[in-house]
Scaffold this active site. Structure first.
Site, PDB file in Angstrom:
ATOM      1  N   HIS A 142       0.841  -1.200   0.000  1.00 52.41           N
ATOM      2  CA  HIS A 142       0.000   0.000   0.000  1.00 52.41           C
ATOM      3  C   HIS A 142       0.877   1.252   0.000  1.00 52.41           C
ATOM      4  O   HIS A 142       1.749   1.381   0.869  1.00 52.41           O
ATOM      5  CB  HIS A 142      -0.893   0.021   1.250  1.00 52.41           C
ATOM      6  CG  HIS A 142      -1.970  -1.009   1.232  1.00 52.41           C
ATOM      7  ND1 HIS A 142      -2.199  -1.868   2.297  1.00 52.41           N
ATOM      8  CD2 HIS A 142      -2.905  -1.315   0.309  1.00 52.41           C
ATOM      9  CE1 HIS A 142      -3.231  -2.651   2.017  1.00 52.41           C
ATOM     10  NE2 HIS A 142      -3.671  -2.335   0.818  1.00 52.41           N
TER      11      HIS A 142
ATOM     12  N   TYR B 161       4.083  -0.370   5.059  1.00 58.50           N
ATOM     13  CA  TYR B 161       4.677  -1.523   5.748  1.00 58.50           C
ATOM     14  C   TYR B 161       3.845  -2.784   5.541  1.00 58.50           C
ATOM     15  O   TYR B 161       3.769  -3.638   6.414  1.00 58.50           O
ATOM     16  CB  TYR B 161       4.843  -1.250   7.254  1.00 58.50           C
ATOM     17  CG  TYR B 161       5.389   0.118   7.588  1.00 58.50           C
ATOM     18  CD1 TYR B 161       6.690   0.472   7.242  1.00 58.50           C
ATOM     19  CD2 TYR B 161       4.608   1.066   8.240  1.00 58.50           C
ATOM     20  CE1 TYR B 161       7.200   1.725   7.545  1.00 58.50           C
ATOM     21  CE2 TYR B 161       5.109   2.326   8.539  1.00 58.50           C
ATOM     22  CZ  TYR B 161       6.397   2.649   8.189  1.00 58.50           C
ATOM     23  OH  TYR B 161       6.896   3.901   8.486  1.00 58.50           O
ATOM     24  N   HIS B 162       3.233  -2.928   4.356  1.00 60.98           N
ATOM     25  CA  HIS B 162       2.330  -4.046   4.089  1.00 60.98           C
ATOM     26  C   HIS B 162       2.769  -4.883   2.890  1.00 60.98           C
ATOM     27  O   HIS B 162       1.930  -5.238   2.047  1.00 60.98           O
ATOM     28  CB  HIS B 162       0.906  -3.526   3.830  1.00 60.98           C
ATOM     29  CG  HIS B 162       0.299  -2.785   4.951  1.00 60.98           C
ATOM     30  ND1 HIS B 162      -0.764  -1.904   4.793  1.00 60.98           N
ATOM     31  CD2 HIS B 162       0.589  -2.766   6.283  1.00 60.98           C
ATOM     32  CE1 HIS B 162      -1.092  -1.382   5.966  1.00 60.98           C
ATOM     33  NE2 HIS B 162      -0.282  -1.890   6.886  1.00 60.98           N
ATOM     34  N   PRO B 163       4.038  -5.251   2.747  1.00 62.22           N
ATOM     35  CA  PRO B 163       4.424  -6.046   1.572  1.00 62.22           C
ATOM     36  C   PRO B 163       3.877  -7.465   1.651  1.00 62.22           C
ATOM     37  O   PRO B 163       3.900  -8.105   2.704  1.00 62.22           O
ATOM     38  CB  PRO B 163       5.954  -6.038   1.640  1.00 62.22           C
ATOM     39  CG  PRO B 163       6.268  -5.890   3.096  1.00 62.22           C
ATOM     40  CD  PRO B 163       5.185  -4.980   3.638  1.00 62.22           C
TER      41      PRO B 163
ATOM     42  N   SER C 121      -6.809  -3.685   4.508  1.00 62.19           N
ATOM     43  CA  SER C 121      -6.015  -2.474   4.612  1.00 62.19           C
ATOM     44  C   SER C 121      -4.757  -2.683   5.435  1.00 62.19           C
ATOM     45  O   SER C 121      -3.777  -1.969   5.275  1.00 62.19           O
ATOM     46  CB  SER C 121      -6.853  -1.348   5.230  1.00 62.19           C
ATOM     47  OG  SER C 121      -7.295  -1.704   6.523  1.00 62.19           O
TER      48      SER C 121
END
Length: 549
Positions: free
Chosen positions: A300, A480-482, A522
């Site tokens: 994101h 920080y959402h890989p 999310s």
């Protein structure tokens, strides 16, 4: 130093990575009576900043707490390199993250289940419910008594209430529980905290399991270098111990990689599982030619609109005058587990539709009691503003752009090459602009106006689409959402099958957010924990079926 075998008898399972999914897998497999060794390159999570929710901002720039990976220069982000921190301690990123608990859109999980049987909401919903201890929720679909304690935050906070009312004013409905019956809408955030203190995967799963099951061993300071193979079968993990000695932990049943979306594909490639041409160019013997290892990276891209604020205590003021605001805030947190230190800067969020043809939410927007030129704090001179400030941060929930993570060198100590490829499609660029316009509209709504003095970024004079897109490129950052770099699928090109088994080899699984075909929510911590739970169920069911046969 030649590899040694500190345990000639071997383990049933050797797991690499004590993060959100690894802690779960280690606990569940040990509970089934298996001998499990969990290897974690980081150290203890026993730190004040870990326990204190607002301390997350400090942890993300502390190299002793995180792996500070740096991306390649990204054209979609104005040629900038970005720091992508990942947790480096027990609990992994669940010990350094923002603690937000978001199950995800059930319809998005169903899309995953259509492609990979066993991973739809009918399978995952009960897993989520069993994981949770959300005693504030009235929805029977929410869990009580599970290992993950969840609290709703900022209830009664005037700024959060104004944000919710402002979202209502621009057509976003309210929801009492976005993890319950109504996913869409605006409401107070939910966090993995217990009595105002972080409740990580290590707290929820690993530490209780270490006390209960003598068959579980955890070794910290253990940096995995490669998976060891006997032919095509994974037989163990070579790792560097804290004292610098090299060891091989042998696995009788399987090796499980739970190192996350950056390090799991990196470790696969170091071990000879990846694109054959890429590996051969680096002098790595090929075990299995799997061209999609490290591909399909998704994250994101987070953008913020900032305002000078009034009438609300913000993190800016707390950090600028700690002698004035800090003692009372610390006392409230220590005695009651409440107050500003018991939560992060974000307090409420909206899952909203912005695309003209959207059938479900496509954008997340949240209010933050903080403002800065660079929210990550990694660029010198771009820290917190020197005035009270708030932000509305937003990102597209389901980006189309895909990047990659690959070896940069055959040296296990060398960092991988990360290419995010943010905003590489017209659809993603259009969504970023829609989010900015909606953030401004929410800020302009009457309920928020009493808290906002003036827009400071991108600034009221910035109106042209090209100028706004330039702002987005220059100021956006990782959320920080890989995910996605060891994609699950039923097709021959996928890295893992629906049981998390790596294709082309035996005795090797990947169990973490890297197996997600795409983003389902999310935030990624709840899905990562659910992956650990679901994969453990599948592993044990497979064993039981084999035993019965």
């Amino acid at each position: 130093m030649a590899p040694t075998d500190p345990d000639a008898a071997g383990w049933d399972d050797v797991i690499v990575g004590a993060g959100s999914a690894g802690c779960v897998a280690a606990a569940r497999l040990a509970a089934a009576g298996r001998r499990v060794l969990l290897l974690e390159a980081g150290g203890s999570d026993d730190r004040t900043w870990v326990r204190m929710p607002l301390g997350a901002g400090k942890l993300l720039s502390d190299p002793s707490a995180v792996w500070s990976f740096e991306t390649e220069a990204d054209p979609g982000a104005a040629g900038r390199r970005m720091i992508w921190p990942r947790g480096r301690m027990l609990g992994g990123s669940s010990s350094v993250n923002g603690m937000l608990w978001v199950r995800g859109d059930p319809e998005r999980w169903n899309a995953w289940g259509e492609a990979c049987p066993g991973w739809g909401w009918r399978d995952i919903g009960p897993v989520m419910r069993a994981m949770e201890d959300a005693d504030f929720a009235n929805d029977p679909a929410r869990g009580r008594g599970g290992p993950v304690t969840i609290q709703r935050i900022a209830v009664g906070d005037p700024l959060s209430a104004a944000f919710i009312e402002a979202c209502n004013a621009v057509g976003i409905p309210a929801t009492a529980d976005y993890n319950g019956a109504q996913h869409e809408g605006v409401g107070h955030l939910q966090m993995c905290t217990r009595r105002g203190r972080r409740w990580s995967a290590a707290d929820a799963y690993l530490k209780p399991a270490m006390q209960r099951f003598p068959t579980l061993a955890v070794e910290t300071g253990a940096l995995a270098r490669r998976v060891v193979f006997e032919g095509k079968r994974a037989s163990g993990v070579e790792y560097l111990a804290r004292d610098g000695s090299l060891h091989v932990a042998r696995a009788r049943r399987q090796v499980i990689l739970a190192a996350g979306a950056i390090q799991s594909p990196h470790l696969l490639e170091l071990s000879g599982v990846g694109d054959a041409a890429r590996l051969q160019a680096l002098g790595i013997p090929v075990i299995a030619d799997r061209r999609e290892v490290g591909e399909n990276l998704s994250d994101h891209y987070h953008i913020r609109v900032t305002w000078r604020s009034r009438g609300v205590l913000t993190v800016n003021q707390l950090m600028a005058r700690p002698w004035l605001h800090g003692p009372l805030a610390m006392l409230e947190w220590q005695l009651r587990g409440t107050g500003m230190l018991a939560q992060i800067a974000a307090t409420a969020h909206a899952l909203a539709r912005t695309a003209p043809d959207a059938m479900r939410p496509d954008m997340k927007l949240q209010i933050h009691k903080i403002s800065a030129a660079d929210r990550t704090g990694y660029t010198k001179g771009t820290g917190l503003d020197d005035h009270p400030g708030v932000s509305i941060g937003y990102f597209q929930l389901y980006p189309e752009s895909r990047g990659s993570v690959h070896l940069a060198a055959a040296d296990p100590a060398a960092a991988p090459s990360i290419r995010p490829n943010y905003l590489s499609t017209p659809g993603d660029r259009a969504a970023a602009l829609r989010g900015l316009h909606l953030s401004r509209a929410i800020g302009a709504a009457p309920p928020l106006q009493r808290f906002l003095v003036e827009e400071t970024r991108p600034g009221p004079a910035t109106r042209e689409e090209d100028a706004l897109l330039d702002y987005i490129r220059r100021h956006g950052a990782t959320s920080y959402h890989p995910v996605g770099t060891c994609r699950m699928g039923v097709d021959a090109d996928s890295v893992v099958d629906p049981a998390c088994r790596v294709r082309g080899v035996d005795g090797l699984r990947v169990v973490d957010a890297s197996v997600m075909p795409f983003l389902v929510s999310s935030n990624t911590n709840a899905p990562a924990i659910a992956i650990g739970e679901r994969a453990s169920q599948l592993i044990l069911a497979e064993e039981n079926a084999a035993r019965a046969a």
